[in-house]
Design a protein around this motif. Structure first.
Motif, PDB file in Angstrom:
ATOM      1  N   GLU A  17       0.866  -1.179   0.000  1.00 28.13           N
ATOM      2  CA  GLU A  17       0.000   0.000   0.000  1.00 28.13           C
ATOM      3  C   GLU A  17       0.899   1.223   0.000  1.00 28.13           C
ATOM      4  O   GLU A  17       1.895   1.256   0.723  1.00 28.13           O
ATOM      5  CB  GLU A  17      -0.896   0.020   1.232  1.00 28.13           C
ATOM      6  CG  GLU A  17      -1.823   1.225   1.269  1.00 28.13           C
ATOM      7  CD  GLU A  17      -2.692   1.250   2.502  1.00 28.13           C
ATOM      8  OE1 GLU A  17      -3.847   0.820   2.397  1.00 28.13           O
ATOM      9  OE2 GLU A  17      -2.204   1.679   3.554  1.00 28.13           O
ATOM     10  N   VAL A  31      -4.415   5.059 -13.662  1.00 25.76           N
ATOM     11  CA  VAL A  31      -3.901   3.772 -13.188  1.00 25.76           C
ATOM     12  C   VAL A  31      -3.226   3.034 -14.339  1.00 25.76           C
ATOM     13  O   VAL A  31      -2.131   2.491 -14.192  1.00 25.76           O
ATOM     14  CB  VAL A  31      -5.040   2.915 -12.582  1.00 25.76           C
ATOM     15  CG1 VAL A  31      -4.601   1.478 -12.380  1.00 25.76           C
ATOM     16  CG2 VAL A  31      -5.515   3.525 -11.269  1.00 25.76           C
ATOM     17  N   ILE A  35       0.816   1.723 -14.367  1.00 27.17           N
ATOM     18  CA  ILE A  35       1.238   0.318 -14.323  1.00 27.17           C
ATOM     19  C   ILE A  35       1.587  -0.247 -15.695  1.00 27.17           C
ATOM     20  O   ILE A  35       1.941  -1.421 -15.808  1.00 27.17           O
ATOM     21  CB  ILE A  35       0.187  -0.576 -13.629  1.00 27.17           C
ATOM     22  CG1 ILE A  35      -1.106  -0.653 -14.429  1.00 27.17           C
ATOM     23  CG2 ILE A  35      -0.053  -0.126 -12.203  1.00 27.17           C
ATOM     24  CD1 ILE A  35      -2.076  -1.706 -13.917  1.00 27.17           C
ATOM     25  N   CYS A  38       4.763  -2.152 -15.874  1.00 28.15           N
ATOM     26  CA  CYS A  38       4.947  -3.125 -14.797  1.00 28.15           C
ATOM     27  C   CYS A  38       4.369  -4.475 -15.204  1.00 28.15           C
ATOM     28  O   CYS A  38       3.257  -4.550 -15.711  1.00 28.15           O
ATOM     29  CB  CYS A  38       4.262  -2.652 -13.529  1.00 28.15           C
ATOM     30  SG  CYS A  38       4.841  -1.062 -12.944  1.00 28.15           S
ATOM     31  N   VAL A  41       1.220  -6.608 -12.401  1.00 27.60           N
ATOM     32  CA  VAL A  41       0.821  -5.739 -11.290  1.00 27.60           C
ATOM     33  C   VAL A  41      -0.666  -5.450 -11.429  1.00 27.60           C
ATOM     34  O   VAL A  41      -1.152  -5.132 -12.510  1.00 27.60           O
ATOM     35  CB  VAL A  41       1.615  -4.417 -11.291  1.00 27.60           C
ATOM     36  CG1 VAL A  41       1.058  -3.453 -10.255  1.00 27.60           C
ATOM     37  CG2 VAL A  41       3.082  -4.689 -11.025  1.00 27.60           C
ATOM     38  N   VAL A  42      -1.382  -5.563 -10.307  1.00 28.69           N
ATOM     39  CA  VAL A  42      -2.811  -5.280 -10.283  1.00 28.69           C
ATOM     40  C   VAL A  42      -3.086  -4.290  -9.151  1.00 28.69           C
ATOM     41  O   VAL A  42      -2.622  -4.485  -8.021  1.00 28.69           O
ATOM     42  CB  VAL A  42      -3.631  -6.574 -10.046  1.00 28.69           C
ATOM     43  CG1 VAL A  42      -5.113  -6.254  -9.927  1.00 28.69           C
ATOM     44  CG2 VAL A  42      -3.383  -7.573 -11.159  1.00 28.69           C
ATOM     45  N   VAL A  43      -3.823  -3.225  -9.470  1.00 29.90           N
ATOM     46  CA  VAL A  43      -4.270  -2.299  -8.430  1.00 29.90           C
ATOM     47  C   VAL A  43      -5.561  -2.870  -7.871  1.00 29.90           C
ATOM     48  O   VAL A  43      -6.568  -2.970  -8.582  1.00 29.90           O
ATOM     49  CB  VAL A  43      -4.472  -0.873  -8.985  1.00 29.90           C
ATOM     50  CG1 VAL A  43      -4.995   0.050  -7.889  1.00 29.90           C
ATOM     51  CG2 VAL A  43      -3.171  -0.335  -9.569  1.00 29.90           C
ATOM     52  N   LEU A  69      -3.167   3.543  -2.594  1.00 23.02           N
ATOM     53  CA  LEU A  69      -3.342   2.418  -3.510  1.00 23.02           C
ATOM     54  C   LEU A  69      -2.880   1.145  -2.845  1.00 23.02           C
ATOM     55  O   LEU A  69      -1.845   1.121  -2.184  1.00 23.02           O
ATOM     56  CB  LEU A  69      -2.514   2.623  -4.785  1.00 23.02           C
ATOM     57  CG  LEU A  69      -3.032   3.640  -5.789  1.00 23.02           C
ATOM     58  CD1 LEU A  69      -2.706   5.043  -5.345  1.00 23.02           C
ATOM     59  CD2 LEU A  69      -2.431   3.349  -7.135  1.00 23.02           C
ATOM     60  N   THR A  70      -3.672   0.075  -3.020  1.00 23.02           N
ATOM     61  CA  THR A  70      -3.259  -1.255  -2.601  1.00 23.02           C
ATOM     62  C   THR A  70      -3.012  -2.036  -3.881  1.00 23.02           C
ATOM     63  O   THR A  70      -3.887  -2.114  -4.742  1.00 23.02           O
ATOM     64  CB  THR A  70      -4.350  -1.939  -1.763  1.00 23.02           C
ATOM     65  OG1 THR A  70      -4.640  -1.124  -0.638  1.00 23.02           O
ATOM     66  CG2 THR A  70      -3.890  -3.306  -1.281  1.00 23.02           C
ATOM     67  N   VAL A  71      -1.787  -2.541  -4.020  1.00 23.29           N
ATOM     68  CA  VAL A  71      -1.391  -3.221  -5.243  1.00 23.29           C
ATOM     69  C   VAL A  71      -0.784  -4.593  -4.918  1.00 23.29           C
ATOM     70  O   VAL A  71      -0.296  -4.819  -3.812  1.00 23.29           O
ATOM     71  CB  VAL A  71      -0.374  -2.404  -6.063  1.00 23.29           C
ATOM     72  CG1 VAL A  71      -0.958  -1.061  -6.458  1.00 23.29           C
ATOM     73  CG2 VAL A  71       0.912  -2.199  -5.303  1.00 23.29           C
ATOM     74  N   GLY A  73       1.727  -7.662  -6.949  1.00 21.82           N
ATOM     75  CA  GLY A  73       2.498  -7.935  -8.143  1.00 21.82           C
ATOM     76  C   GLY A  73       3.684  -8.825  -7.863  1.00 21.82           C
ATOM     77  O   GLY A  73       3.966  -9.180  -6.726  1.00 21.82           O
TER      78      GLY A  73
END
Length: 76
Positions: A17, A31, A35, A38, A41-43, A69-71, A73
């Protein structure tokens, strides 16, 4: 926060986060653009400054100062 967990033997994913701070180059970007370079990677969610939660935001979601943001990956 930052957490590491395995999806398969020897293959780690990172759950993190972070906040878009004042002066961040992320503010004003989508978003999808953030990304784009990247891999895997998923938000997962965005919590904005007013505490509104957006789960699985689309690529067109615009990032603003104060967004958290919570990501998830790959470690790379």
């Amino acid at each position: 926060f930052l957490d590491i967990f395995s999806k398969q033997s020897g293959d780690e994913r990172i759950l993190a986060e972070f906040t878009v701070d004042e002066g961040s180059t992320l503010a004003g970007q989508t978003v999808g653009s953030v990304i784009a370079g990247c891999r895997d990677v998923v938000v997962l969610a965005i919590v904005d400054a007013s505490q509104k939660v957006t789960v699985a935001p689309g690529a067109g979601a615009l990032l603003s100062v104060g967004d958290r943001l919570t990501v998830i990956g790959d470690e790379d």
